[in-house]
Design an enzyme around this catalytic site. Structure first.
Site, mmCIF file in Angstrom:
data_model
loop_
_atom_site.group_PDB
_atom_site.id
_atom_site.type_symbol
_atom_site.label_atom_id
_atom_site.label_comp_id
_atom_site.label_asym_id
_atom_site.label_seq_id
_atom_site.Cartn_x
_atom_site.Cartn_y
_atom_site.Cartn_z
ATOM 1 N N ASN A 1 -2.370 -4.663 4.459
ATOM 2 C CA ASN A 1 -2.943 -4.582 3.113
ATOM 3 C C ASN A 1 -1.965 -5.297 2.192
ATOM 4 O O ASN A 1 -0.909 -4.753 1.876
ATOM 5 C CB ASN A 1 -3.125 -3.117 2.698
ATOM 6 C CG ASN A 1 -3.490 -2.990 1.227
ATOM 7 O OD1 ASN A 1 -3.970 -3.946 0.610
ATOM 8 N ND2 ASN A 1 -3.257 -1.808 0.656
ATOM 9 N N TRP A 2 -2.332 -6.505 1.811
ATOM 10 C CA TRP A 2 -1.392 -7.317 1.023
ATOM 11 C C TRP A 2 -1.335 -6.927 -0.446
ATOM 12 O O TRP A 2 -0.499 -7.423 -1.185
ATOM 13 C CB TRP A 2 -1.764 -8.804 1.156
ATOM 14 C CG TRP A 2 -1.299 -9.414 2.434
ATOM 15 C CD1 TRP A 2 -0.494 -8.843 3.371
ATOM 16 C CD2 TRP A 2 -1.599 -10.732 2.920
ATOM 17 N NE1 TRP A 2 -0.273 -9.719 4.407
ATOM 18 C CE2 TRP A 2 -0.945 -10.883 4.147
ATOM 19 C CE3 TRP A 2 -2.373 -11.786 2.430
ATOM 20 C CZ2 TRP A 2 -1.023 -12.060 4.904
ATOM 21 C CZ3 TRP A 2 -2.454 -12.955 3.167
ATOM 22 C CH2 TRP A 2 -1.782 -13.086 4.389
ATOM 23 N N LYS A 3 -2.250 -6.082 -0.875
ATOM 24 C CA LYS A 3 -2.308 -5.688 -2.301
ATOM 25 C C LYS A 3 -2.357 -6.944 -3.179
ATOM 26 O O LYS A 3 -3.003 -7.916 -2.803
ATOM 27 C CB LYS A 3 -1.114 -4.788 -2.644
ATOM 28 C CG LYS A 3 -0.903 -3.667 -1.630
ATOM 29 C CD LYS A 3 0.044 -2.628 -2.118
ATOM 30 C CE LYS A 3 0.343 -1.649 -1.004
ATOM 31 N NZ LYS A 3 0.860 -0.387 -1.462
ATOM 32 N N HIS B 1 -8.431 3.271 -1.592
ATOM 33 C CA HIS B 1 -6.969 3.243 -1.562
ATOM 34 C C HIS B 1 -6.451 4.067 -2.742
ATOM 35 O O HIS B 1 -7.036 4.063 -3.824
ATOM 36 C CB HIS B 1 -6.457 1.798 -1.643
ATOM 37 C CG HIS B 1 -5.005 1.703 -1.336
ATOM 38 N ND1 HIS B 1 -4.033 2.043 -2.259
ATOM 39 C CD2 HIS B 1 -4.347 1.336 -0.211
ATOM 40 C CE1 HIS B 1 -2.842 1.877 -1.703
ATOM 41 N NE2 HIS B 1 -3.001 1.456 -0.451
ATOM 42 N N GLU C 1 -4.210 3.575 -4.768
ATOM 43 C CA GLU C 1 -3.957 2.794 -5.991
ATOM 44 C C GLU C 1 -5.262 2.558 -6.752
ATOM 45 O O GLU C 1 -5.262 2.501 -7.982
ATOM 46 C CB GLU C 1 -3.246 1.477 -5.618
ATOM 47 C CG GLU C 1 -1.803 1.755 -5.208
ATOM 48 C CD GLU C 1 -1.202 0.763 -4.230
ATOM 49 O OE1 GLU C 1 -1.751 -0.329 -4.043
ATOM 50 O OE2 GLU C 1 -0.153 1.115 -3.640
ATOM 51 N N GLU D 1 -3.073 8.124 4.352
ATOM 52 C CA GLU D 1 -1.949 7.537 3.631
ATOM 53 C C GLU D 1 -1.419 8.525 2.591
ATOM 54 O O GLU D 1 -1.925 8.576 1.458
ATOM 55 C CB GLU D 1 -2.387 6.261 2.913
ATOM 56 C CG GLU D 1 -2.933 5.193 3.831
ATOM 57 C CD GLU D 1 -2.763 3.801 3.215
ATOM 58 O OE1 GLU D 1 -2.147 2.965 3.854
ATOM 59 O OE2 GLU D 1 -3.228 3.596 2.088
ATOM 60 N N GLY E 1 4.837 2.789 -0.247
ATOM 61 C CA GLY E 1 5.748 1.925 -0.988
ATOM 62 C C GLY E 1 7.041 2.593 -1.407
ATOM 63 O O GLY E 1 7.788 2.040 -2.219
ATOM 64 N N SER F 1 4.725 3.334 4.132
ATOM 65 C CA SER F 1 6.071 2.893 4.515
ATOM 66 C C SER F 1 6.254 2.825 6.033
ATOM 67 O O SER F 1 7.355 3.085 6.537
ATOM 68 C CB SER F 1 7.141 3.788 3.881
ATOM 69 O OG SER F 1 7.073 3.707 2.475
ATOM 70 N N GLY G 1 1.345 -1.888 4.299
ATOM 71 C CA GLY G 1 1.471 -2.594 3.038
ATOM 72 C C GLY G 1 2.635 -3.577 3.077
ATOM 73 O O GLY G 1 2.525 -4.685 3.612
ATOM 74 N N GLY G 2 3.756 -3.174 2.524
ATOM 75 C CA GLY G 2 4.912 -4.064 2.358
ATOM 76 C C GLY G 2 5.290 -4.829 3.624
ATOM 77 O O GLY G 2 5.556 -6.036 3.572
HETATM 78 C C1 PEP Z 1 -0.643 0.763 1.634
HETATM 79 O O1 PEP Z 1 -0.587 0.527 0.443
HETATM 80 O O2 PEP Z 1 -1.734 0.815 2.212
HETATM 81 C C2 PEP Z 1 0.606 0.979 2.348
HETATM 82 C C3 PEP Z 1 0.581 1.612 3.486
HETATM 83 O O3 PEP Z 1 1.731 0.504 1.725
HETATM 84 P P1 PEP Z 1 3.235 0.542 2.297
HETATM 85 O O4 PEP Z 1 3.190 0.221 3.771
HETATM 86 O O5 PEP Z 1 3.957 -0.530 1.520
HETATM 87 O O6 PEP Z 1 3.768 1.905 2.033
#
Ligand code: PEP
Length: 254
Positions: A9-11, A96, A98, A168, A174, A213, A234-235
């Site tokens: 998930n590149w956001k 999500h 966010e 999540e 994050g 994370s 994500g990251g």
């Molecule tokens: C996400 O936003 O779906 C996610 C899992 O982010 P991160 O891996 O950066 O915590």
């Protein structure tokens, strides 16, 4: 046996140059991951570029959200039918945290997006998970169940035969605070048991990803848990070596 999924998930990140570099790399990695489904959900502006670069490889792609409408006077929205029919997306992330947080998306709105995605041929990836305060209050499963129940109420339990759930915890996204394998496994098991009260077949078949994370270091133990079927990343999906290592961890558990 559930096929593991590793989905990035590149956001709101990337440039045309980084998209080109990462997709070329991940297309190759996906081709070498026979027993793992690998996908990238990209910012809408880059989905066409991802399609051009990934077509012909085993790498799938999707959107980070979609609207409930397919066409019409809905300025700025992202049509599920355009994503599927014009850009060959396989997946659409819905709900999500966010989006729920910054855009006030309720469980009902998320359920409607899930339905719109599925009705238009996309595989919805339903994100669920609790805040830190809810975790501290022991409400994790209550929150997850309510988020899932809204979808069951609108779409029926069989809708999860062709959908993915991503657990999540908001406190882990994050923050670098990955849920321990034990916490994640307990929640995934609880989610599966909840689904089992509606349909054992659906509960056994649905893939439940962990997100929050998850990285190259934590993925191997998380993915070895009985009810964790891969990750929403994500990251770490913006860094080629890290995402590749996470796919390797899924391969080891496929
Ligand atoms: C996400 O936003 O779906 C996610 C899992 O982010 P991160 O891996 O950066 O915590």
């Amino acid at each position: 046996m559930r096929t593991p999924v590793v989905m990035g998930n590149w956001k709101l990140n990337g440039t045309k140059a980084t998209v080109a570099d990462l997709i070329k790399t991940f297309a190759g990695v996906a081709n070498d991951a026979a027993n793992v489904d690998v996908a990238i959900c990209a910012p809408a502006l880059y989905i066409g570029q991802v399609e051009s670069l990934a077509t012909g490889s085993k790498l799938k792609w999707g959107s980070e959200d979609c609207d409930v409408h397919t066409t019409g006077a809905f300025t700025g929205e992202l049509s599920p039918s355009m994503l599927k029919n014009e850009f060959n997306c396989t997946y659409a992330i819905v709900g999500h945290s966010e989006r729920r947080g910054y855009h006030a998306e309720t469980n009902e709105v998320v359920a409607a997006k899930f339905k719109a995605a599925q009705d238009n041929g996309l595989v919805p990836v339903l994100c669920i998970g609790e805040s830190e305060a809810e975790f501290d209050a022991g409400k994790t499963l209550d929150v997850c169940k309510a988020e899932i129940k809204a979808v069951i109420d609108l779409c029926g339990i069989d809708a999860f035969k062709n959908a993915i759930i991503a657990y999540e915890p908001i406190w882990a996204i994050g923050t670098g605070k990955t849920a321990t394998p034990e916490i994640a496994q307990n929640t995934h098991k609880g989610i599966r048991e909840f689904l089992k009260t509606f349909s054992a077949e659906v509960a056994d078949g649905v893939r439940i990803l962990y997100g929050g994370s998850c990285n190259a270091k934590t993925a191997p133990e998380l993915f070895s848990q009985a009810d964790i079927d891969g990750g929403l990343i994500g990251g770490a999906s913006l860094k080629a070596p890290d995402f590749t290592a996470i796919i390797e961890a899924a391969k080891a558990n496929a």
